[in-house]
Design a protein around this motif. Sequence first.
Motif, PDB file in Angstrom:
ATOM      1  N   ALA A 144       6.824   1.440  -6.626  1.00 34.42           N
ATOM      2  CA  ALA A 144       6.349   1.285  -5.251  1.00 34.42           C
ATOM      3  C   ALA A 144       7.085   2.213  -4.301  1.00 34.42           C
ATOM      4  N   LEU A 145       8.419   2.267  -4.429  1.00 33.22           N
ATOM      5  CA  LEU A 145       9.198   3.134  -3.546  1.00 33.22           C
ATOM      6  C   LEU A 145       8.900   4.605  -3.816  1.00 33.22           C
ATOM      7  N   GLY A 146       8.630   4.938  -5.103  1.00 39.10           N
ATOM      8  CA  GLY A 146       8.272   6.322  -5.401  1.00 39.10           C
ATOM      9  C   GLY A 146       6.974   6.733  -4.729  1.00 39.10           C
ATOM     10  N   THR A 180       2.275   0.670  -0.916  1.00 42.55           N
ATOM     11  CA  THR A 180       2.277  -0.613  -0.234  1.00 42.55           C
ATOM     12  C   THR A 180       1.743  -1.722  -1.134  1.00 42.55           C
ATOM     13  N   VAL A 181       0.639  -1.437  -1.832  1.00 40.20           N
ATOM     14  CA  VAL A 181       0.080  -2.428  -2.750  1.00 40.20           C
ATOM     15  C   VAL A 181       1.075  -2.766  -3.851  1.00 40.20           C
ATOM     16  N   ALA A 182       1.716  -1.747  -4.416  1.00 38.89           N
ATOM     17  CA  ALA A 182       2.690  -1.993  -5.476  1.00 38.89           C
ATOM     18  C   ALA A 182       3.855  -2.836  -4.970  1.00 38.89           C
ATOM     19  N   LEU A 183       4.277  -2.617  -3.737  1.00 35.04           N
ATOM     20  CA  LEU A 183       5.387  -3.396  -3.185  1.00 35.04           C
ATOM     21  C   LEU A 183       4.988  -4.844  -2.970  1.00 35.04           C
ATOM     22  N   PHE A 184       3.767  -5.062  -2.461  1.00 36.12           N
ATOM     23  CA  PHE A 184       3.271  -6.434  -2.341  1.00 36.12           C
ATOM     24  C   PHE A 184       3.295  -7.142  -3.697  1.00 36.12           C
ATOM     25  N   GLY A 185       2.755  -6.473  -4.708  1.00 34.82           N
ATOM     26  CA  GLY A 185       2.689  -7.090  -6.026  1.00 34.82           C
ATOM     27  C   GLY A 185       4.056  -7.354  -6.617  1.00 34.82           C
TER      28      GLY A 185
END
Length: 882
Positions: A144-146, A180-185
């Motif tokens: 997500a951060l990447g 953003t989606v990856a961080l939510f997940g």
Amino acid sequence: MDELVFYAGLAIAALAILVSGPVAIALTIAQRGRIAVLESRLAAFERMPPAAAPTLEAPASRRQPEPARENLRPAPTVPPIPKSRPDPVAKPPRPSFEERFGTRWTVWVGGIALAFGAALLVRYSVEAGYFGPALRMASGFALALGFLAVGETLRRRLRGTLPVPATWPDIPAMVTAAGTVALFGAIYAAYALYGFIGPELAFVALGATGLAAMVLALLHGPALAGIGLIGALATPLLVGKGGGSAWPLTLYLPVVAASAYGFAWFKGWRALAVAGGIGAGAWSLLLGLSAGDASTAAAALIHVVLQAALAGLTFALPHHATTAEHARPDRATTAVLFAAALTMLAVLGLTVQTGYGAVWILTALAAVVIPAAAGFLVMPAAAGLVVAGLASSAVIILWPPEPGLHWDSLLIRLDTTDPGVLLALAGLSAVGIAAMGGLRLIGGGRLPLATALIYAAGAALAPLAALSFAYLRLAQASVSPSFALAAGVLALGMTGLAAAFRAQRERTPADALTIGFGVFAAAAVAALALGMVFAVSGGSLTVAMALAALGTGAIARRLDIPALRWCVAGLGVVVAGRLAWDPMVVGGELGQMPVLNWLLVGYGVPALAFGLASRLIRLPGTKPDAPPLIAEALSFLLAAFLVFFEIRHALHGGDIFAEDSGVLEQGLMALSALGFAAVLVRLDGVHHSAVIRIASLAFGVIAFAQSLLALVFAVNPLLTDEAVGGGILFNEIVIAYGLPALVALALARTAQATRPRWYVLAAGGVGMILGFLALTLTIRHGFQGAQMGLDRETSQPEWYAYSAGWLAFGLALLGYGLLRHSLTARLASAALVALSTLKVFLVDLAGLDGPLRALSFLGLGAVLIGIGLVYQRFVFAPARAT
């Protein structure tokens, strides 16, 4: 384990290569584009002509004095030199398929693929078990951060270097949205799947992610917000619900919706807010459908309340500063409040069996409070009071029955669980809505007419509807002195409100005060009508609503309040809905006396009331609009129901629900429908009403179909062999066939000038068919007696009688056609004569013997010669003379 680490490193390297390739290409294109822009600007600068030297104006001291105007001669008029029109700007060419594919579709699909890929990667790592929970979560956060870092880098490098068309998707926004989606997940998985963080930290983390996404959306535009919203809503479906529990979603989904509403509010992205509301509603219904136990049902109920409150706050709050004179109803806010209330009611209905309890009751109260509060606090959302009234009625209908009972066909005539709680909720809702509407009206003299009318409708109709549905649920449509007393108290309260509005109107006249006075006075009349029904007959809400409509129409006419006419129309719509739900508006205890029974009260009184109301609310000198037309249509409909049920009541000993039906009943039905059509055609010539015109056509078509299907086939004594009552000349055949035939012929003649030709021909054809059957059945009844089926033997005199009767009927039609100059009658006469001729030659020749055969042919010959003589002397004589 070493192999797994090696393969993981190899996968990460491959992912880096896949990402770095497009990034490098994009950066190269950006640098080339920058160089091309600089070169084009330099070439344009070199092609510019040298600037002309500026003209200096002489100082003011050296200027010559202006000569006097009277000494100036007018200069010769020189036509102005026409200016050359600038060349029209060429429209940019439409993008080709290749451009659309390479600049739009690939970017959109790639962004969506990145978002879903992040979630699917988490799911795959869970199912395959390659890594431990800690390493999985670390990989998820790193991914997500990447994505976020790459998106920010691309934004700084690419943004502003080239004039990108507005229709092209934003690549940095797409990559950032995937992050953003990856961080939510990742945060949700850390809480729901592995338990690394508790609910408090999860709430803070998800909220912080939403705020961070809002900030990023301010930099990247609405594409990031839209993609992030889709991914955030889809994450629970891809990753899982966290051990099968619905409670984490109760926390997660409102945070996602609140983030979407925040983006929309701050940047004015209404489409994003609508998308967030649709997603929240879909998840609410999904949770309600999956509510298999009390815990899941409670989670679904709490979730839908939070989502409804967020939606109402987002769409209603921007209008809180609107002044009274500008507070016109906002359609978007009204639609959102209605959708939110409808979603809450749907979840209440889905969880009524498994989730009834304190949470269910509080959710039912929230379904009323949320739209009511929005309507009261924000004037453009005034329709929230009406929505709250509808929600209150729906809650009373949805209230669970006693354990062990099942819903019946009408859904509302059942005993209820906790009737005291139901009464308290209904009473509080009714009083609260009425108070809110009254306060807005009495303090908002400058409100627009539509807004004031909405407040008045909500304040007056919500208590009446709550009282009516509570009576049906608890008293089960029986006589109830307690509900009659409650109706009297409501009437007294509405009278007090009307008096207060009247006093205020005398001090400070205003349209809102006039509307409030009229509506509350009409509501008092309606409450008294309800009390009368509750105390005397019971069950006939149609009577109460009709009397209320009549009282409202009288008040509108007396006080000259045109807006109240729509209240009459609203009551008419309620009555129409009641008839559509259950046309039997009165119970089975009607009395044994024909005509003078409770049917006159159940249908006759409402028919008369709506008929009078339609005359009271009709504006003089103008074309009738919707309110009087609705009342007029209901008057005709109720009158038709009255006649229909009175016929069944009289012929079945008071049982209007009897299953059998005979020839006399069907004949009277046809006679009534044809009579309605004929009377309405006459009335249309006087009143010129669209309702009367449509009703006459409808009754006529129904009568034509019923006459042909029932009298010709279904109950025809020739086919059924059922006994026919009466003597030789006056019997059921004369009533069932003869009278409808005469009325149909009269309808055909009356409708010639005002109705379509097909209608006139159909009426005349039905009249001819019924008349022919009446004559034929009468002859057979005279020879056969009560039973006259086709399987019974036919004597020779009877065969002869048919020929004589048909010829006589044909001659009668010919005489009528000559006197009235009716071509249709003469053609019908010709058809009967032809039928008689065929019958004589095909049947009488073989079936008769002796003098009857001779008389048959002699009579036929004489009649045919006489008809020919008549046609020669009277029908075609003028043409021959000419």
